[in-house]
Design a protein around this motif. Structure first.
Motif, PDB file in Angstrom:
ATOM      1  N   ASP A   1       0.837  -1.209   0.000  1.00 21.39           N
ATOM      2  CA  ASP A   1       0.000   0.000   0.000  1.00 21.39           C
ATOM      3  C   ASP A   1       0.872   1.260   0.000  1.00 21.39           C
ATOM      4  O   ASP A   1       1.398   1.663   1.045  1.00 21.39           O
ATOM      5  CB  ASP A   1      -0.893  -0.021   1.246  1.00 21.39           C
ATOM      6  CG  ASP A   1      -1.803   1.196   1.307  1.00 21.39           C
ATOM      7  OD1 ASP A   1      -1.837   1.958   0.301  1.00 21.39           O
ATOM      8  OD2 ASP A   1      -2.455   1.396   2.356  1.00 21.39           O
ATOM      9  N   PRO A   2       1.018   1.914  -1.168  1.00 18.01           N
ATOM     10  CA  PRO A   2       1.909   3.078  -1.238  1.00 18.01           C
ATOM     11  C   PRO A   2       1.396   4.287  -0.452  1.00 18.01           C
ATOM     12  O   PRO A   2       2.134   5.248  -0.241  1.00 18.01           O
ATOM     13  CB  PRO A   2       1.973   3.398  -2.741  1.00 18.01           C
ATOM     14  CG  PRO A   2       0.795   2.730  -3.351  1.00 18.01           C
ATOM     15  CD  PRO A   2       0.412   1.585  -2.479  1.00 18.01           C
ATOM     16  N   ALA A   3       0.136   4.227   0.003  1.00 19.52           N
ATOM     17  CA  ALA A   3      -0.433   5.376   0.716  1.00 19.52           C
ATOM     18  C   ALA A   3       0.290   5.646   2.046  1.00 19.52           C
ATOM     19  O   ALA A   3       0.099   6.695   2.656  1.00 19.52           O
ATOM     20  CB  ALA A   3      -1.920   5.162   0.957  1.00 19.52           C
ATOM     21  N   TRP A   4       1.130   4.700   2.517  1.00 16.92           N
ATOM     22  CA  TRP A   4       1.917   4.924   3.735  1.00 16.92           C
ATOM     23  C   TRP A   4       2.771   6.191   3.627  1.00 16.92           C
ATOM     24  O   TRP A   4       3.073   6.834   4.621  1.00 16.92           O
ATOM     25  CB  TRP A   4       2.865   3.732   3.968  1.00 16.92           C
ATOM     26  CG  TRP A   4       2.178   2.589   4.664  1.00 16.92           C
ATOM     27  CD1 TRP A   4       1.642   1.485   4.083  1.00 16.92           C
ATOM     28  CD2 TRP A   4       1.942   2.463   6.062  1.00 16.92           C
ATOM     29  NE1 TRP A   4       1.081   0.665   5.013  1.00 16.92           N
ATOM     30  CE2 TRP A   4       1.253   1.244   6.261  1.00 16.92           C
ATOM     31  CE3 TRP A   4       2.238   3.243   7.188  1.00 16.92           C
ATOM     32  CZ2 TRP A   4       0.857   0.799   7.505  1.00 16.92           C
ATOM     33  CZ3 TRP A   4       1.852   2.787   8.442  1.00 16.92           C
ATOM     34  CH2 TRP A   4       1.165   1.585   8.583  1.00 16.92           C
TER      35      TRP A   4
ATOM     36  N   THR B   1       5.657   5.934  -8.363  1.00 15.86           N
ATOM     37  CA  THR B   1       4.631   6.514  -9.256  1.00 15.86           C
ATOM     38  C   THR B   1       3.536   7.144  -8.409  1.00 15.86           C
ATOM     39  O   THR B   1       3.086   8.265  -8.659  1.00 15.86           O
ATOM     40  CB  THR B   1       4.025   5.416 -10.158  1.00 15.86           C
ATOM     41  OG1 THR B   1       5.088   4.694 -10.732  1.00 15.86           O
ATOM     42  CG2 THR B   1       3.135   5.997 -11.229  1.00 15.86           C
ATOM     43  N   HIS B   2       3.148   6.401  -7.370  1.00 14.45           N
ATOM     44  CA  HIS B   2       2.123   6.933  -6.466  1.00 14.45           C
ATOM     45  C   HIS B   2       2.630   8.230  -5.811  1.00 14.45           C
ATOM     46  O   HIS B   2       1.915   9.231  -5.753  1.00 14.45           O
ATOM     47  CB  HIS B   2       1.803   5.878  -5.404  1.00 14.45           C
ATOM     48  CG  HIS B   2       0.899   6.381  -4.319  1.00 14.45           C
ATOM     49  ND1 HIS B   2      -0.467   6.400  -4.464  1.00 14.45           N
ATOM     50  CD2 HIS B   2       1.177   6.930  -3.110  1.00 14.45           C
ATOM     51  CE1 HIS B   2      -1.003   6.929  -3.370  1.00 14.45           C
ATOM     52  NE2 HIS B   2      -0.034   7.255  -2.529  1.00 14.45           N
ATOM     53  N   ALA B   3       3.909   8.199  -5.378  1.00 15.76           N
ATOM     54  CA  ALA B   3       4.478   9.375  -4.701  1.00 15.76           C
ATOM     55  C   ALA B   3       4.476  10.591  -5.633  1.00 15.76           C
ATOM     56  O   ALA B   3       4.118  11.704  -5.228  1.00 15.76           O
ATOM     57  CB  ALA B   3       5.884   9.072  -4.226  1.00 15.76           C
ATOM     58  N   PHE B   4       4.821  10.399  -6.913  1.00 18.03           N
ATOM     59  CA  PHE B   4       4.811  11.516  -7.868  1.00 18.03           C
ATOM     60  C   PHE B   4       3.404  12.117  -7.980  1.00 18.03           C
ATOM     61  O   PHE B   4       3.227  13.332  -7.996  1.00 18.03           O
ATOM     62  CB  PHE B   4       5.275  11.053  -9.263  1.00 18.03           C
ATOM     63  CG  PHE B   4       6.773  10.992  -9.392  1.00 18.03           C
ATOM     64  CD1 PHE B   4       7.542  12.144  -9.240  1.00 18.03           C
ATOM     65  CD2 PHE B   4       7.426   9.785  -9.659  1.00 18.03           C
ATOM     66  CE1 PHE B   4       8.934  12.089  -9.359  1.00 18.03           C
ATOM     67  CE2 PHE B   4       8.805   9.723  -9.771  1.00 18.03           C
ATOM     68  CZ  PHE B   4       9.565  10.873  -9.615  1.00 18.03           C
ATOM     69  N   GLY B   5       2.407  11.240  -8.031  1.00 18.36           N
ATOM     70  CA  GLY B   5       1.005  11.704  -8.150  1.00 18.36           C
ATOM     71  C   GLY B   5       0.609  12.539  -6.945  1.00 18.36           C
ATOM     72  O   GLY B   5       0.048  13.629  -7.081  1.00 18.36           O
TER      73      GLY B   5
END
Ligand code: ADP
Length: 413
Positions: free
Chosen positions: A51-54, A114-118
């Protein structure tokens, strides 16, 4: 090797490389180092749980901490840093892990980054919007303040000018009486007329300034009473006769539906608006021109149209002329007269007209192909006046209540 183990293997090399390459100076490096450590731990957590939301809380914190200068420049400041961090991860992974382990690690890290860039792009955009909004609020506040001071200044200046003007008018009248008594020369009378017309014009300008500030401050009080447009235009025709004659112009009031209709309105204020439209038509139409007044009845309204065969107004100025001091003319023409061709005034007539008509619940607008002193495309001013068969306020209702209403209770007894 598990991905988390690979991450632990590269941790210390990655931390020191990123902090050395991206932060200059020992102090900055220490605080950046602790942030990087946190970031790395959250990446491990994200990979571990899938879960990249961490990473979101930390990325949000970084985006919010952007300085004023960073917000002023349009580019993102966090995305390039993240980009560098990703490149150093590739570098360190290649140096410290086997090829297969490095590939597996990159495979696991790419979705996280990718999630972090978004997240960074979204938060930075939000922050920039908040920043622009707060800058806009500041500008709006200072504009409101400026407008208020302008309006206060107009009101104070107008009242201050009225006192000396009254003195000039008083002394001019005394001089006139004295000249009559002593049979003063014609020359003397001519000079006195000069003083009179100058002070009349000054009084008109001061009255306009007071009207504008009353409209700005929502203090314009209307006196509703039964009004017939035919009466107003008869008076205008009488008052404008000399001006029209001197300019060899014709004013035709067409017998339009609504001309003889009774409506509740403020007689003096409505006269002021329509007189101003006719005066402008005279001023901005060459000698020999034609001015027409026409109109119609629409549901709930009487539409009045004052048109001329004059110089016209460019569409880009159709709104501006209704703004305070929105006169378009050359400053050299200012106050050169009420009827002289293109004799511009202070540019308060139309803003006052707009204020008066809007206070009646109506609208005013202009229609013209454009400004052209060769072709003379002409101008049409439209006024939508609410058609009121009843007075809109209690005060006028009491004043104009038919006599039979007063008698009604006694009759029924
Ligand atoms: P003023 O006539 O004192 O300048 P107004 O508020 O009455 O101010 O008019 C604003 C401007 O609108 C004028 O300066 C003029 O440029 C333009 N204007 C108004 N009426 C007409 C018209 N009938 N034809 C062409 N231009 C006009």
């Amino acid at each position: 090797m598990l991905i988390t183990e690979s991450l632990n293997t590269i941790r210390s090399t990655w931390l020191s490389r990123v902090s050395h390459r991206l932060a200059r100076g020992q102090g900055l490096r220490d605080s950046f180092g602790s942030q990087l450590g946190l970031f790395f731990d959250l990446v491990v957590q994200a990979v571990d749980t899938g879960d990249p939301a961490w990473l979101d809380p930390l990325l949000n914190e970084w985006a919010v901490a952007r300085t004023f200068t960073e917000l002023e420049v349009r580019e993102s400041s966090l995305a390039p840093i993240l980009h560098q961090m990703l490149i150093y991860t590739f570098e360190v992974a290649r140096e410290t892990l086997s090829e297969a382990e490095a590939l597996d690690l990159m495979d696991a890290l790419l979705p996280v980054y990718t999630h972090a860039f978004g997240v960074v792009a979204q938060r930075e955009t939000e922050r920039r919007i908040e920043h622009i909004q707060s800058e806009l609020d500041k500008v709006r506040d200072s504009l409101e303040h400026l407008d208020k001071s302008k309006s206060d200044f107009i009101a104070i200046a107008a009242h201050e000018l009225k006192t000396p003007l009254t003195l000039i008018e008083g002394y001019a009248s005394m001089l006139e009486e004295w000249a009559v008594k002593t049979n003063g020369s014609d020359q003397f009378g001519l000079l006195l007329e000069g003083i009179h017309s100058g002070s009349r014009r000054l009084r008109e300008i001061i009255d306009d300034m007071i009207d504008v500030s009353m409209i700005d401050n929502h203090l314009l009080a209307l006196n509703f009473q039964p009004v017939w447009l035919s009466h107003i235009f008869e008076a205008i025709q009488r008052d404008a006769a000399d001006g029209l004659q001197s300019r060899n112009q014709t004013l035709t009031v067409h017998p339009f539906p609504g001309l003889h209709e009774m409506t509740y309105a403020d007689l003096e204020r409505l006269y002021q608006v329509l007189r101003n439209l006719v005066s402008n038509a005279i001023k901005y139409t060459p000698d020999g021109g034609q001015i027409d007044v026409d109109g119609r009845i629409l549901p709930g309204f009487i539409e009045i149209v004052v048109s001329d065969s004059g110089i016209g107004i460019d569409p880009e100025n159709h709104e501006r002329i209704f703004a305070k001091f929105g006169g378009l003319g050359n400053a050299a023409y200012h106050s050169s007269g009420k009827i002289k061709f293109k004799g511009g005034g202070p540019g308060l007539g139309l803003p006052i007209a707009k204020g008066i008509i809007e206070n009646h619940g109506g609208t005013i607008w202009v229609e013209s192909e454009g400004y052209d002193e060769e072709r003379m495309p002409g101008t049409k001013f439209h006024v939508m006046l609410p058609l009121r068969k009843e007075p809109p306020d209690d005060k006028s209702a009491k004043l104009f209540r038919p006599a039979s209403d007063e008698l009604a209770p006694e009759v029924s007894q």
